[in-house]
Design an enzyme around this catalytic site. Structure first.
Site, PDB file in Angstrom:
ATOM      1  N   GLY A  23       0.794  -1.243   0.000  1.00  0.00           N
ATOM      2  CA  GLY A  23       0.000   0.000   0.000  1.00  0.00           C
ATOM      3  C   GLY A  23       0.819   1.282   0.000  1.00  0.00           C
ATOM      4  O   GLY A  23       0.248   2.371  -0.016  1.00  0.00           O
ATOM      5  N   TYR A 156      -3.505 -11.170 -17.979  1.00  0.00           N
ATOM      6  CA  TYR A 156      -2.766 -12.347 -18.463  1.00  0.00           C
ATOM      7  C   TYR A 156      -2.804 -13.499 -17.452  1.00  0.00           C
ATOM      8  O   TYR A 156      -2.159 -14.529 -17.658  1.00  0.00           O
ATOM      9  CB  TYR A 156      -1.346 -11.987 -18.929  1.00  0.00           C
TER      10      TYR A 156
HETATM   11  C1  HXC Z   1      16.438 -11.493 -14.779  1.00  0.00           C
HETATM   12  C2  HXC Z   1      16.333 -10.910 -12.553  1.00  0.00           C
HETATM   13  C3  HXC Z   1      15.901  -9.608 -12.903  1.00  0.00           C
HETATM   14  C4  HXC Z   1      15.768  -9.298 -14.294  1.00  0.00           C
HETATM   15  C5  HXC Z   1      16.019  -9.741 -10.738  1.00  0.00           C
HETATM   16  N1  HXC Z   1      16.389 -10.932 -11.205  1.00  0.00           N
HETATM   17  N2  HXC Z   1      15.707  -8.904 -11.749  1.00  0.00           N
HETATM   18  N3  HXC Z   1      16.606 -11.854 -13.473  1.00  0.00           N
HETATM   19  N4  HXC Z   1      16.037 -10.268 -15.183  1.00  0.00           N
HETATM   20  N5  HXC Z   1      15.347  -8.107 -14.712  1.00  0.00           N
HETATM   21  C6  HXC Z   1      16.812 -12.089 -10.430  1.00  0.00           C
HETATM   22  C7  HXC Z   1      18.036 -11.822  -9.570  1.00  0.00           C
HETATM   23  O1  HXC Z   1      19.229 -11.948 -10.320  1.00  0.00           O
HETATM   24  C8  HXC Z   1      17.895 -12.893  -8.502  1.00  0.00           C
HETATM   25  O2  HXC Z   1      18.257 -14.158  -8.978  1.00  0.00           O
HETATM   26  C9  HXC Z   1      16.396 -12.972  -8.289  1.00  0.00           C
HETATM   27  O3  HXC Z   1      15.787 -12.429  -9.473  1.00  0.00           O
HETATM   28  C10 HXC Z   1      15.937 -12.147  -7.089  1.00  0.00           C
HETATM   29  O4  HXC Z   1      16.384 -10.811  -7.274  1.00  0.00           O
HETATM   30  P1  HXC Z   1      16.550  -9.785  -6.080  1.00  0.00           P
HETATM   31  O5  HXC Z   1      16.840  -8.456  -6.658  1.00  0.00           O
HETATM   32  O6  HXC Z   1      17.489 -10.346  -5.063  1.00  0.00           O
HETATM   33  O7  HXC Z   1      15.084  -9.866  -5.405  1.00  0.00           O
HETATM   34  P2  HXC Z   1      14.347  -8.831  -4.484  1.00  0.00           P
HETATM   35  O8  HXC Z   1      15.302  -7.846  -3.910  1.00  0.00           O
HETATM   36  O9  HXC Z   1      13.496  -9.623  -3.561  1.00  0.00           O
HETATM   37  O10 HXC Z   1      13.414  -8.011  -5.524  1.00  0.00           O
HETATM   38  C11 HXC Z   1      12.253  -8.554  -6.058  1.00  0.00           C
HETATM   39  C12 HXC Z   1      11.992  -8.097  -7.495  1.00  0.00           C
HETATM   40  C13 HXC Z   1      11.983  -6.570  -7.636  1.00  0.00           C
HETATM   41  C14 HXC Z   1      10.652  -8.695  -7.901  1.00  0.00           C
HETATM   42  C15 HXC Z   1      13.087  -8.676  -8.371  1.00  0.00           C
HETATM   43  O11 HXC Z   1      11.705  -6.186  -8.955  1.00  0.00           O
HETATM   44  C16 HXC Z   1      10.972  -5.925  -6.731  1.00  0.00           C
HETATM   45  O12 HXC Z   1      11.264  -5.667  -5.551  1.00  0.00           O
HETATM   46  N6  HXC Z   1       9.748  -5.671  -7.228  1.00  0.00           N
HETATM   47  C17 HXC Z   1       8.629  -5.143  -6.401  1.00  0.00           C
HETATM   48  C18 HXC Z   1       7.742  -4.191  -7.132  1.00  0.00           C
HETATM   49  C19 HXC Z   1       7.296  -4.614  -8.517  1.00  0.00           C
HETATM   50  O13 HXC Z   1       7.888  -5.500  -9.159  1.00  0.00           O
HETATM   51  N7  HXC Z   1       6.244  -3.929  -8.998  1.00  0.00           N
HETATM   52  C20 HXC Z   1       5.681  -4.170 -10.302  1.00  0.00           C
HETATM   53  C21 HXC Z   1       4.435  -4.940 -10.184  1.00  0.00           C
HETATM   54  S1  HXC Z   1       3.735  -4.753 -11.766  1.00  0.00           S
HETATM   55  P3  HXC Z   1      19.727 -14.830  -8.657  1.00  0.00           P
HETATM   56  O14 HXC Z   1      19.658 -16.189  -9.260  1.00  0.00           O
HETATM   57  O15 HXC Z   1      20.731 -13.941  -9.316  1.00  0.00           O
HETATM   58  O16 HXC Z   1      19.846 -14.856  -7.164  1.00  0.00           O
HETATM   59  C22 HXC Z   1       2.763  -5.940 -12.212  1.00  0.00           C
HETATM   60  C23 HXC Z   1       1.940  -5.459 -13.400  1.00  0.00           C
HETATM   61  C24 HXC Z   1       1.464  -6.427 -14.367  1.00  0.00           C
HETATM   62  O17 HXC Z   1       2.717  -6.992 -11.657  1.00  0.00           O
HETATM   63  C25 HXC Z   1       0.814  -5.841 -15.638  1.00  0.00           C
HETATM   64  C26 HXC Z   1       1.195  -4.484 -16.123  1.00  0.00           C
HETATM   65  C27 HXC Z   1       0.527  -4.018 -17.413  1.00  0.00           C
HETATM   66  P1  NAP Z   2       4.095  -1.126  -7.337  1.00  0.00           P
HETATM   67  O1  NAP Z   2       3.914   0.304  -6.951  1.00  0.00           O
HETATM   68  O2  NAP Z   2       5.478  -1.620  -7.594  1.00  0.00           O
HETATM   69  O3  NAP Z   2       3.386  -2.007  -6.240  1.00  0.00           O
HETATM   70  C1  NAP Z   2       3.866  -3.224  -5.768  1.00  0.00           C
HETATM   71  C2  NAP Z   2       3.938  -3.139  -4.245  1.00  0.00           C
HETATM   72  O4  NAP Z   2       4.234  -4.429  -3.724  1.00  0.00           O
HETATM   73  C3  NAP Z   2       4.995  -2.171  -3.743  1.00  0.00           C
HETATM   74  O5  NAP Z   2       4.407  -1.247  -2.854  1.00  0.00           O
HETATM   75  C4  NAP Z   2       5.995  -3.070  -3.002  1.00  0.00           C
HETATM   76  O6  NAP Z   2       6.483  -2.401  -1.842  1.00  0.00           O
HETATM   77  C5  NAP Z   2       5.115  -4.256  -2.647  1.00  0.00           C
HETATM   78  N1  NAP Z   2       5.908  -5.478  -2.491  1.00  0.00           N
HETATM   79  C6  NAP Z   2       6.764  -6.043  -3.381  1.00  0.00           C
HETATM   80  N2  NAP Z   2       7.317  -7.143  -2.870  1.00  0.00           N
HETATM   81  C7  NAP Z   2       6.787  -7.298  -1.631  1.00  0.00           C
HETATM   82  C8  NAP Z   2       6.946  -8.259  -0.607  1.00  0.00           C
HETATM   83  N3  NAP Z   2       7.785  -9.300  -0.739  1.00  0.00           N
HETATM   84  N4  NAP Z   2       6.248  -8.105   0.544  1.00  0.00           N
HETATM   85  C9  NAP Z   2       5.396  -7.060   0.687  1.00  0.00           C
HETATM   86  N5  NAP Z   2       5.195  -6.120  -0.238  1.00  0.00           N
HETATM   87  C10 NAP Z   2       5.890  -6.246  -1.386  1.00  0.00           C
HETATM   88  O7  NAP Z   2       3.266  -1.477  -8.664  1.00  0.00           O
HETATM   89  P2  NAP Z   2       1.710  -1.283  -9.036  1.00  0.00           P
HETATM   90  O8  NAP Z   2       1.659  -1.063 -10.497  1.00  0.00           O
HETATM   91  O9  NAP Z   2       1.061  -0.325  -8.120  1.00  0.00           O
HETATM   92  O10 NAP Z   2       1.121  -2.756  -8.764  1.00  0.00           O
HETATM   93  C11 NAP Z   2       0.109  -2.992  -7.795  1.00  0.00           C
HETATM   94  C12 NAP Z   2      -0.673  -4.231  -8.164  1.00  0.00           C
HETATM   95  O11 NAP Z   2      -1.359  -4.032  -9.391  1.00  0.00           O
HETATM   96  C13 NAP Z   2       0.168  -5.495  -8.365  1.00  0.00           C
HETATM   97  O12 NAP Z   2      -0.526  -6.618  -7.873  1.00  0.00           O
HETATM   98  C14 NAP Z   2       0.275  -5.594  -9.862  1.00  0.00           C
HETATM   99  O13 NAP Z   2       0.515  -6.914 -10.303  1.00  0.00           O
HETATM  100  C15 NAP Z   2      -1.104  -5.108 -10.259  1.00  0.00           C
HETATM  101  N6  NAP Z   2      -1.229  -4.657 -11.642  1.00  0.00           N
HETATM  102  C16 NAP Z   2      -0.721  -3.467 -12.008  1.00  0.00           C
HETATM  103  C17 NAP Z   2      -0.909  -3.036 -13.297  1.00  0.00           C
HETATM  104  C18 NAP Z   2      -0.405  -1.697 -13.771  1.00  0.00           C
HETATM  105  O14 NAP Z   2      -0.593  -1.366 -14.925  1.00  0.00           O
HETATM  106  N7  NAP Z   2       0.214  -0.908 -12.913  1.00  0.00           N
HETATM  107  C19 NAP Z   2      -1.593  -3.840 -14.218  1.00  0.00           C
HETATM  108  C20 NAP Z   2      -2.090  -5.071 -13.805  1.00  0.00           C
HETATM  109  C21 NAP Z   2      -1.914  -5.464 -12.493  1.00  0.00           C
HETATM  110  P3  NAP Z   2       7.966  -2.607  -1.253  1.00  0.00           P
HETATM  111  O15 NAP Z   2       8.901  -2.509  -2.400  1.00  0.00           O
HETATM  112  O16 NAP Z   2       8.092  -1.500  -0.253  1.00  0.00           O
HETATM  113  O17 NAP Z   2       7.966  -3.950  -0.591  1.00  0.00           O
END
Ligand code: HXC
Ligand code: NAP
Length: 293
Positions: A23, A156
């Site tokens: 959030g 998806y």
């Molecule tokens: C290949 C990758 C990578 C990349 C990370 N890894 N990024 N591999 N390409 N771009 C690999 C790392 O090398 C590592 O593997 C493993 O993934 C874990 O990476 P960490 O960085 O250690 O993980 P962590 O710090 O826990 O970070 C998690 C994360 C990061 C998912 C990788 O992106 C994150 O914190 N995301 C949170 C927010 C987020 O993603 N928001 C978007 C949601 S959007 P190895 O083997 O090297 O250890 C969404 C929308 C959908 O879902 C639809 C939109 C239209």
């Molecule tokens: P975002 O801002 O990156 O939101 C993702 C949130 O998840 C962040 O606040 C992050 O906070 C938290 N998070 C990630 N890893 C976590 C963990 N291990 N434990 C607890 N919290 C964690 O992206 P967003 O676009 O708003 O996405 C929100 C939701 O919408 C997601 O479910 C995404 O799949 C969905 N969605 C988004 C889109 C789009 O177009 N934006 C489209 C389809 C679906 P911290 O990094 O502080 O942990």
């Protein structure tokens, strides 16, 4: 009136306690703001407590509501259990779990390590499972008369998508969990629904899914029949309705809010939109000429 206006009446969520995972940023933050405006008390959770604290204080000043920041990595069950206890201590109860936290990045699947794949599954599928199980058991054990789980998936989840395979796999699991629990836990007064958003620009998603100049190259608005991306308030309006008592008879539903995006990719002849009006005259005569032979 336009689509970015607020939809529900001011007291629509009065008395509700809501937990929004993830959030502190993006869509989770937008939904939290609206829940607060509608009278709910909201706990926001994620890994980054300083970000959450900053967001909570901004939202409290903007709305005059109560927003509690709690550190909780949804991958770790003990942190989830602890978060639930802190929510109960602060508010005395909880009515709604919004599973919004997610992780994602684009990559050809063969480039992924096992750990990279696991990281996404652990956040999205197992994180949703950890929260849902902890909250569900609490509601069932305490015989709370009604509660709601709302899951954020993506379109998806059912079509699948290349280059985001761990996320597609995990969101498909969350969708199955949504529909399964909607039936199984209805007897306890727990409703379970999901929202599948199309493109809603947020920093978290765009930095990881459209890095560099990809956002310019692949303008996502062009893929949407309504020719625009989503507005955060539109999603907040839908989420607020689904966690409110106005939606008391909606259970097991996944509501798509994407301007028609996924269907445009699905319909076999949808590409004919590119045909200009004059060409339709020619095509019609050609087809009719065949029929008359
Ligand atoms: C290949 C990758 C990578 C990349 C990370 N890894 N990024 N591999 N390409 N771009 C690999 C790392 O090398 C590592 O593997 C493993 O993934 C874990 O990476 P960490 O960085 O250690 O993980 P962590 O710090 O826990 O970070 C998690 C994360 C990061 C998912 C990788 O992106 C994150 O914190 N995301 C949170 C927010 C987020 O993603 N928001 C978007 C949601 S959007 P190895 O083997 O090297 O250890 C969404 C929308 C959908 O879902 C639809 C939109 C239209
Ligand atoms: P975002 O801002 O990156 O939101 C993702 C949130 O998840 C962040 O606040 C992050 O906070 C938290 N998070 C990630 N890893 C976590 C963990 N291990 N434990 C607890 N919290 C964690 O992206 P967003 O676009 O708003 O996405 C929100 C939701 O919408 C997601 O479910 C995404 O799949 C969905 N969605 C988004 C889109 C789009 O177009 N934006 C489209 C389809 C679906 P911290 O990094 O502080 O942990």
């Amino acid at each position: 009136m336009n689509f970015s206006q607020k939809m529900l009446r001011d007291d629509a969520l009065q008395g509700k306690v809501i937990v929004v995972t993830g959030g502190g940023s993006g869509l989770g933050r937008a939904m939290t703001q609206y829940f607060l405006e509608l009278g709910a008390q909201v706990a926001i959770t994620s890994r980054d407590l300083s970000k959450l604290t900053h967001t909570a204080s901004e939202l409290e000043s903007l709305t005059g509501g109560t927003c509690l920041p709690l550190q909780c990595d949804v991958r770790h069950n003990e942190e989830v259990e602890n978060m639930l206890q802190q929510v109960l201590k602060a508010f005395g109860k909880v009515d709604v779990l919004l599973n919004n936290a997610a992780g994602n990045f684009i990559s050809p699947t063969e480039r992924l390590s096992a750990n990279a794949f696991d990281t996404i599954i652990d956040i999205v599928l197992k994180g949703t499972k950890n929260c849902t199980l902890a909250f569900g058991k609490h509601w069932i054990d305490s015989k709370q008369s009604s509660a709601t789980v709302l899951n954020i998936v993506t379109t998806y989840a059912w079509t699948g998508s290349a280059y985001v395979v761990p996320s597609a796999t995990a969101k498909a699991g969350v969708l199955a969990m949504t529909r399964s629990l909607a039936v199984e836990w209805a007897k306890y007064g727990i409703r379970t629904n999901a929202i599948a958003p199309g493109p809603f620009p947020t920093k978290g998603a765009w930095d990881r899914l459209l890095p560099g100049d990809l956002a310019q190259k692949f303008n996502l608005a062009k893929k949407v029949p309504l020719k625009r991306v989503g507005d955060h308030q539109e999603l907040a309006n839908l989420a607020a309705y689904l966690v409110s008592d106005f939606s008391a008879y909606i259970n097991g539903e996944v509501i798509v809010i994407d301007g028609g995006e996924w269907l445009k990719g699905a319909g076999q002849f949808n590409m004919l939109e590119a045909i200009p009006e004059e060409l339709w005259d020619q095509l019609e005569s050609m087809i009719k000429a065949k029929k008359n032979k």
